[in-house]
Design an enzyme around this catalytic site. Structure first.
Site, mmCIF file in Angstrom:
data_model
loop_
_atom_site.group_PDB
_atom_site.id
_atom_site.type_symbol
_atom_site.label_atom_id
_atom_site.label_comp_id
_atom_site.label_asym_id
_atom_site.label_seq_id
_atom_site.Cartn_x
_atom_site.Cartn_y
_atom_site.Cartn_z
ATOM 1 N N ARG A 231 14.713 45.670 11.853
ATOM 2 C CA ARG A 231 13.415 46.033 12.431
ATOM 3 C C ARG A 231 13.171 47.533 12.265
ATOM 4 N NH1 ARG A 231 9.560 44.100 15.976
ATOM 5 N NH2 ARG A 231 8.800 45.480 17.623
ATOM 6 N N HIS B 88 18.608 43.935 14.722
ATOM 7 C CA HIS B 88 17.587 44.902 15.124
ATOM 8 C C HIS B 88 17.500 46.077 14.158
ATOM 9 C CE1 HIS B 88 14.671 45.621 18.275
ATOM 10 N NE2 HIS B 88 14.957 46.908 18.218
ATOM 11 N N TYR C 109 9.567 55.895 15.894
ATOM 12 C CA TYR C 109 9.761 55.912 14.451
ATOM 13 C C TYR C 109 9.243 57.136 13.710
ATOM 14 C CZ TYR C 109 11.033 51.054 15.123
ATOM 15 O OH TYR C 109 11.656 49.913 15.533
ATOM 16 N N HIS D 276 3.964 45.933 18.948
ATOM 17 C CA HIS D 276 4.055 46.855 20.079
ATOM 18 C C HIS D 276 2.768 46.819 20.888
ATOM 19 C CE1 HIS D 276 7.345 49.517 18.043
ATOM 20 N NE2 HIS D 276 7.862 48.526 18.750
ATOM 21 N N LYS E 182 9.261 38.095 23.385
ATOM 22 C CA LYS E 182 9.051 39.328 24.143
ATOM 23 C C LYS E 182 7.573 39.632 24.317
ATOM 24 C CE LYS E 182 10.727 44.028 24.792
ATOM 25 N NZ LYS E 182 11.589 45.106 24.272
ATOM 26 N N ARG F 27 11.659 40.674 15.811
ATOM 27 C CA ARG F 27 12.867 40.639 16.631
ATOM 28 C C ARG F 27 13.611 39.333 16.390
ATOM 29 N NH1 ARG F 27 8.667 42.596 19.938
ATOM 30 N NH2 ARG F 27 8.999 44.733 20.699
#
Length: 366
Positions: free
Chosen positions: A307, A304, A340, A330, A234, A200
Site C-alpha cells: 500500500r 501493508h 506520503y 482515505h 475499514k 488494505r
C-alpha cells in the site's frame, strides 16, 4: 491478566475481553469494548484496544491505583512504566525505551478514549487530559478553511514527540522478486493486486466475485460486516479502483486454472489446498504466506508495504493528491499528505537534476 478471544452466541463474529488474575471479566473494559463493537469497530481494532487496556490495568495493579481515581500525574507515570524495559525493575542508568513513541501515544489515546466513554455514562468524573487551542497551520487548506480557522480544537496534553519516519516501500526489483517467489497463481494474483491497487489486506480478503468487473477493468471495494473470515474494509463507503488489463488477465488465469469448479463460494480468495477447503482466507494464512516470502526472498515482506509502495509510486508519477486520496480510500486528504508527501534524498537529487537539465535545454546560463 490476559486478553481472551470469544465467539458471540449464534454468530460467526468474534470479539475480545480482558480477564483479571482470577479469570474474571474486567467489567469497565468489557463495557467499553462492547461499546466499540456497537460502533462496528473491526475485531482487529477491538483486539488491539483490549491489549492496550490490559497493560493499563496491570499498571494500575502494580501502582495500587483505583481506575476511577486516576489523574494526569498518574497517566504521566503510566508513560514511564511503558518506557522501562522491565516495569518491575528500577534502573540506575538510563535504559533504551521498551516501546516506540508512536506505540505509547496510541496506548494513551486508547486510555483517554476509555475514560471519555465512562465519563459520558457517569462512571467517573474523567481525566482533565485535554486543552483547547486554536487550529495550527496545516499543509492542506480546505475550501471553507477561513470559516473554521478561528475555532478552538481539543488537544491531548500528554503526547510524546514522535520522530518522523518515511513509510517503508519496495523497489521495482523487490516487487518482482516477491511476485516470482509465489508458488501459486492465487498468491501471485494477491501480491499483484495489493501492489497495483494499494488496497488494505482486509479489503482484499473481503472481496467477492461480484466485486470484480473484468469487462471494465474495475474492482469495487464494498464494506461488509458479515465476512466469515472477519475481514474488514475499514472504510464505510463503497468506492471503485481502476486496474490494468494485465491484472484482470491474471485474475482470469487464477479462476480458470486453480479455483475449484465444485466449490460454491462468493469469496475471491479461498483455501484450495489446505485448511478448510472453500473457506475464505484469513489473516493468519496471509501472515504465514508473507513469512515464507520474506524467508525465500530475504527482505521484509508485509501486505501493508505494498500500500505504501503504490501510494509513493503514484505521487512520484505526478498524480494529483486528491486522486491518490480517492484511490486509497482515505476519508481526509490530510491523511494522504501527512503520510506520503515525504521526500527522500534521492527524490531531492532527481528533482534537482531535472531542474538542471531544463535550464540547459532552455539555454539558461548556469
Amino acid at each position: 491478566m490476559k486478553v481472551q478471544r470469544i465467539r458471540l452466541p449464534n454468530s460467526e463474529k468474534v470479539t475480545w475481553v480482558v480477564l483479571d488474575d482470577n479469570n474474571r471479566f474486567v467489567e469497565p473494559i468489557k463495557s467499553y469494548l462492547k461499546y466499540l463493537e456497537s460502533l462496528q469497530r473491526s475485531p482487529n481494532t477491538i483486539h488491539s484496544y483490549a491489549n492496550h487496556l490490559k497493560l493499563y490495568w496491570e499498571f494500575l495493579r502494580d501502582s495500587e491505583l483505583d481506575w476511577t481515581e486516576v489523574n494526569l500525574e498518574n497517566l504521566a507515570d503510566f508513560i514511564s512504566w511503558l518506557r522501562r524495559p522491565d516495569p518491575r525493575v528500577i534502573f540506575i542508568h538510563e535504559q533504551e525505551s521498551r516501546r516506540l513513541e508512536s506505540t505509547i501515544n496510541t496506548m494513551l489515546s486508547v486510555v483517554c478514549s476509555f475514560y471519555d466513554y465512562h465519563e459520558r455514562i457517569g462512571n467517573t468524573e474523567g481525566i482533565d487530559a485535554y486543552k483547547n487551542q486554536f487550529q495550527l497551520g496545516k499543509k492542506y487548506k480546505s475550501f471553507l478553511h477561513h470559516i473554521n480557522k478561528g475555532k478552538e480544537t481539543r488537544t491531548r496534553l500528554l503526547k510524546l514527540k514522535q520522530p518522523k519516519k518515511l513509510p517503508k516501500t519496495y523497489t521495482l526489483e523487490q516487487t518482482e522478486q516477491l511476485t516470482q517467489a509465489c508458488k501459486r497463481i492465487r498468491d501471485k494474483f494477491l501480491v499483484c493486486l495489493l501492489h497495483e491497487t494499494g488496497m488494505r489486506i482486509g479489503q482484499a480478503l473481503g472481496l467477492r466475485h461480484e466485486d470484480i468487473r473484468s469487462w471494465d477493468n474495475e474492482i469495487q471495494i464494498v464494506p461488509r460486516d458479515d465476512n466469515a473470515n472477519s475481514a474488514r474494509a475499514k472504510t464505510r463507503e463503497t468506492y471503485t479502483i481502476h486496474v490494468s488489463k494485465q491484472l484482470m488477465s491474471l485474475y482470469s488465469e487464477y479462476i480458470t486454472l486453480e479455483y475449484p469448479e465444485d466449490i460454491d463460494s462468493d469469496y475471491l480468495f479461498i483455501n484450495i489446498w489446505e485448511g478448510k477447503i472453500g473457506y475464505p482466507l484469513n489473516y493468519s494464512t496471509i501472515q504465514a504466506l508473507f513469512r515464507r516470502l520474506s524467508r525465500d526472498v530475504g527482505i521484509e515482506a508485509s501486505p501493508h508495504m505494498f500500500r505504501h509502495t503504490h501510494a509513493t509510486e503514484l505521487i512520484r508519477s505526478g498524480m494529483e493528491m486528491s486522486y491518490v486520496q480517492k484511490r486509497l480510500g482515505h476519508a481526509s486528504i490530510q491523511t494522504t499528505i501527512d503520510t506520503y508527501t515525504h521526500l527522500t534524498l534521492n527524490d531531492l537529487k532527481e528533482a534537482y537534476q531535472s531542474y538542471l537539465e531544463e535550464r540547459l535545454n532552455d539555454g539558461t546560463k548556469l
